[in-house]
Write a protein that holds these residues in place. Structure first.
Motif, PDB file in Angstrom:
ATOM      1  N   ILE A 124       0.839  -1.210   0.000  1.00 15.16           N
ATOM      2  CA  ILE A 124       0.000   0.000   0.000  1.00 15.16           C
ATOM      3  C   ILE A 124       0.863   1.245   0.000  1.00 15.16           C
ATOM      4  CG2 ILE A 124      -1.687   1.306   1.336  1.00 15.16           C
ATOM      5  CD1 ILE A 124      -2.790  -1.359   2.334  1.00 15.16           C
ATOM      6  N   LEU A 125       1.872   1.289   0.885  1.00 18.25           N
ATOM      7  CA  LEU A 125       2.747   2.458   0.942  1.00 18.25           C
ATOM      8  C   LEU A 125       3.570   2.594  -0.329  1.00 18.25           C
ATOM      9  CD1 LEU A 125       3.955   2.186   4.650  1.00 18.25           C
ATOM     10  CD2 LEU A 125       2.202   3.697   3.718  1.00 18.25           C
ATOM     11  N   GLY A 126       4.003   1.461  -0.915  1.00 17.96           N
ATOM     12  CA  GLY A 126       4.778   1.528  -2.141  1.00 17.96           C
ATOM     13  C   GLY A 126       3.972   2.057  -3.312  1.00 17.96           C
ATOM     14  N   ILE A 127       2.723   1.620  -3.415  1.00 17.55           N
ATOM     15  CA  ILE A 127       1.865   2.119  -4.498  1.00 17.55           C
ATOM     16  C   ILE A 127       1.620   3.612  -4.339  1.00 17.55           C
ATOM     17  CG2 ILE A 127      -0.457   1.976  -5.464  1.00 17.55           C
ATOM     18  CD1 ILE A 127      -0.415  -1.006  -4.851  1.00 17.55           C
ATOM     19  N   ALA A 128       1.353   4.054  -3.097  1.00 16.70           N
ATOM     20  CA  ALA A 128       1.127   5.486  -2.874  1.00 16.70           C
ATOM     21  C   ALA A 128       2.373   6.291  -3.198  1.00 16.70           C
ATOM     22  CB  ALA A 128       0.710   5.718  -1.428  1.00 16.70           C
ATOM     23  N   THR A 129       3.557   5.785  -2.821  1.00 15.45           N
ATOM     24  CA  THR A 129       4.802   6.492  -3.123  1.00 15.45           C
ATOM     25  C   THR A 129       5.040   6.566  -4.622  1.00 15.45           C
ATOM     26  OG1 THR A 129       5.737   5.712  -1.037  1.00 15.45           O
ATOM     27  CG2 THR A 129       7.281   6.496  -2.691  1.00 15.45           C
ATOM     28  N   ALA A 130       4.761   5.464  -5.328  1.00  9.23           N
ATOM     29  CA  ALA A 130       4.950   5.464  -6.777  1.00  9.23           C
ATOM     30  C   ALA A 130       4.008   6.454  -7.458  1.00  9.23           C
ATOM     31  CB  ALA A 130       4.731   4.057  -7.325  1.00  9.23           C
ATOM     32  N   VAL A 131       2.751   6.510  -6.990  1.00 10.98           N
ATOM     33  CA  VAL A 131       1.790   7.449  -7.583  1.00 10.98           C
ATOM     34  C   VAL A 131       2.237   8.882  -7.371  1.00 10.98           C
ATOM     35  CG1 VAL A 131      -0.575   8.316  -7.403  1.00 10.98           C
ATOM     36  CG2 VAL A 131      -0.151   5.859  -7.450  1.00 10.98           C
ATOM     37  N   LEU A 132       2.674   9.204  -6.151  1.00  7.15           N
ATOM     38  CA  LEU A 132       3.126  10.560  -5.876  1.00  7.15           C
ATOM     39  C   LEU A 132       4.380  10.905  -6.672  1.00  7.15           C
ATOM     40  CD1 LEU A 132       2.526  10.787  -2.010  1.00  7.15           C
ATOM     41  CD2 LEU A 132       1.156  11.783  -3.840  1.00  7.15           C
ATOM     42  N   SER A 133       5.283   9.937  -6.817  1.00  2.00           N
ATOM     43  CA  SER A 133       6.511  10.187  -7.576  1.00  2.00           C
ATOM     44  C   SER A 133       6.214  10.448  -9.051  1.00  2.00           C
ATOM     45  CB  SER A 133       7.471   9.006  -7.436  1.00  2.00           C
ATOM     46  OG  SER A 133       7.827   8.820  -6.087  1.00  2.00           O
ATOM     47  N   LEU A 134       5.351   9.628  -9.639  1.00  2.00           N
ATOM     48  CA  LEU A 134       4.998   9.825 -11.043  1.00  2.00           C
ATOM     49  C   LEU A 134       4.246  11.138 -11.250  1.00  2.00           C
ATOM     50  CD1 LEU A 134       3.887   6.190 -11.995  1.00  2.00           C
ATOM     51  CD2 LEU A 134       6.035   7.344 -12.587  1.00  2.00           C
ATOM     52  N   THR A 135       3.392  11.479 -10.286  1.00  2.00           N
ATOM     53  CA  THR A 135       2.672  12.747 -10.385  1.00  2.00           C
ATOM     54  C   THR A 135       3.630  13.926 -10.309  1.00  2.00           C
ATOM     55  OG1 THR A 135       0.746  11.706  -9.342  1.00  2.00           O
ATOM     56  CG2 THR A 135       0.797  14.105  -9.413  1.00  2.00           C
ATOM     57  N   HIS A 136       4.609  13.837  -9.412  1.00  2.00           N
ATOM     58  CA  HIS A 136       5.588  14.924  -9.294  1.00  2.00           C
ATOM     59  C   HIS A 136       6.429  15.044 -10.560  1.00  2.00           C
ATOM     60  CE1 HIS A 136       9.351  16.900  -7.975  1.00  2.00           C
ATOM     61  NE2 HIS A 136       8.504  17.620  -7.222  1.00  2.00           N
ATOM     62  N   MET A 137       6.792  13.919 -11.159  1.00  2.00           N
ATOM     63  CA  MET A 137       7.572  13.972 -12.406  1.00  2.00           C
ATOM     64  C   MET A 137       6.754  14.562 -13.542  1.00  2.00           C
ATOM     65  SD  MET A 137       9.411  10.224 -12.176  1.00  2.00           S
ATOM     66  CE  MET A 137      10.034  10.373 -13.858  1.00  2.00           C
ATOM     67  N   ALA A 138       5.430  14.368 -13.506  1.00  2.00           N
ATOM     68  CA  ALA A 138       4.594  14.853 -14.606  1.00  2.00           C
ATOM     69  C   ALA A 138       4.248  16.331 -14.471  1.00  2.00           C
ATOM     70  CB  ALA A 138       3.316  14.017 -14.685  1.00  2.00           C
ATOM     71  N   ILE A 139       3.920  16.779 -13.266  1.00  2.00           N
ATOM     72  CA  ILE A 139       3.433  18.164 -13.118  1.00  2.00           C
ATOM     73  C   ILE A 139       4.217  18.951 -12.086  1.00  2.00           C
ATOM     74  CG2 ILE A 139       1.106  17.441 -13.782  1.00  2.00           C
ATOM     75  CD1 ILE A 139       0.314  17.637 -10.835  1.00  2.00           C
ATOM     76  N   GLY A 140       5.282  18.346 -11.517  1.00  2.00           N
ATOM     77  CA  GLY A 140       5.999  19.031 -10.447  1.00  2.00           C
ATOM     78  C   GLY A 140       6.635  20.336 -10.875  1.00  2.00           C
ATOM     79  N   ASP A 141       7.074  20.432 -12.144  1.00  2.00           N
ATOM     80  CA  ASP A 141       7.727  21.661 -12.601  1.00  2.00           C
ATOM     81  C   ASP A 141       6.746  22.689 -13.122  1.00  2.00           C
ATOM     82  OD1 ASP A 141       6.961  20.067 -14.660  1.00  2.00           O
ATOM     83  OD2 ASP A 141       8.756  20.400 -15.893  1.00  2.00           O
ATOM     84  N   ARG A 142       5.435  22.371 -13.089  1.00  2.00           N
ATOM     85  CA  ARG A 142       4.435  23.304 -13.610  1.00  2.00           C
ATOM     86  C   ARG A 142       3.672  24.041 -12.513  1.00  2.00           C
ATOM     87  NH1 ARG A 142       1.632  19.270 -18.091  1.00  2.00           N
ATOM     88  NH2 ARG A 142       3.585  18.643 -19.150  1.00  2.00           N
ATOM     89  N   ILE A 143       3.708  23.518 -11.295  1.00  2.00           N
ATOM     90  CA  ILE A 143       2.977  24.145 -10.197  1.00  2.00           C
ATOM     91  C   ILE A 143       3.943  24.434  -9.064  1.00  2.00           C
ATOM     92  CG2 ILE A 143       0.809  23.001 -10.820  1.00  2.00           C
ATOM     93  CD1 ILE A 143       1.304  21.027  -8.575  1.00  2.00           C
TER      94      ILE A 143
END
Length: 295
Positions: free
Chosen positions: A30-49
């Protein structure tokens, strides 16, 4: 054969294995899936917001994952609890009875004067209340002795036996009344005041919490003998006496239930939360129980 040191087996054998840092494989997933989702989200939109905006989005997801992985409800992990709730919500809620109502035929025919439970073709059973000992507070030698004595009793069994642990409601009314009645007769005013305070504490505790007591029962059953019910009853009593003798070496007291105690026990099993009812309100053998009246 070389001597091997004894291996201690944990009491909770169904407990999941801890993989990393005291976390189970399910929690890590559960924690690994949540970490992966947050990491992918940050890579996708982290530099835009702005970082603060991303933190506001990620914080609820991270907190929810931690709560889902670590929290429990009623002894069940929260993810399994929510999954069971979802299955219950999606399952149909229709109750259709295809059979006409009929009297409920219980296996118990009667309770004899000495507390034996006559189950007709299923045999005879005897019930005894057993005291407890603290295994965790015993020394290793004492624990080995307790296990050895219990093992000897198990090896001596010649018929069906059951150990039942029940949690029953505790009524403190009698204890509270006894404290208030005895308080004026104590030899010192401070003792009387302490007795009244303790009675008030118990009354407040009973109002704020559902008090339960643990009851350990030993049930010995003998199959029905052909045209010899007295022989089955005698064997049941003899086996119960042997169990009391062997278990006394563990410091356990085995108290057989008499007629009234066995009848009250069977009655409470159908509605454990109900208060004790007078003996005169029990239906007799052969009576059909209906709502509000007898037939």
């Amino acid at each position: 054969m070389s001597w091997l040191p004894p291996i201690r087996i944990p009491a909770d054998v169904d407990q999941e294995d801890k993989i990393v840092s005291g976390l189970t494989a399910r929690q890590l997933a559960i924690l690994g899936i949540a970490t992966a989702v947050l990491s992918l989200t940050h890579m996708a939109i982290g530099d835009r917001i702005p970082p603060a905006a991303f933190a506001a989005i990620a914080a609820p997801i991270a907190i929810g994952a931690v709560v889902l992985a670590l929290a429990r409800r009623d002894g069940i992990t929260l993810d399994r609890y929510l999954l069971a709730a979802l299955r219950h919500h999606r399952s149909p809620k229709l109750l259709i009875s295809g059979d006409t109502p009929a009297p409920l035929r219980l296996p118990v025919h009667t309770v004899t004067a000495d507390g034996l439970i006559d189950m007709g073709p299923d045999g005879v059973a005897a019930v005894a209340e057993v005291s407890t000992v603290s295994f965790a507070l015993s020394t290793p030698d004492e624990q080995d002795a307790l296990v050895a004595v219990f093992g000897r009793w198990l090896n001596s069994l010649s018929g069906p036996a059951q150990i039942l642990v029940r949690a029953t409601p505790m009524d403190m009314t009698h204890t509270i009344s006894a404290l208030h009645d005895s308080a004026p007769h104590l030899p010192h005013p401070a003792l009387s005041a302490a007795a009244h305070e303790h009675a008030d504490f118990l009354a407040d505790l009973g109002q704020r919490h559902d008090l339960l007591r643990r009851q350990v029962l030993l049930i010995i059953r003998e199959p029905a003998a052909d045209n010899a019910p007295d022989a089955a009853a005698a064997r049941t009593l003899r086996r119960l006496e042997e169990a009391a003798r062997l278990l006394s070496a563990c410091g356990l007291a085995v108290r057989p239930l008499d007629h009234h105690a066995a009848s009250a026990l069977l009655t409470s099993c159908y509605d454990p939360a109900a208060p004790a009812r007078p003996t005169g309100e029990f239906a007799g053998p052969g009576e059909v129980i209906t709502k509000g009246e007898r037939q």
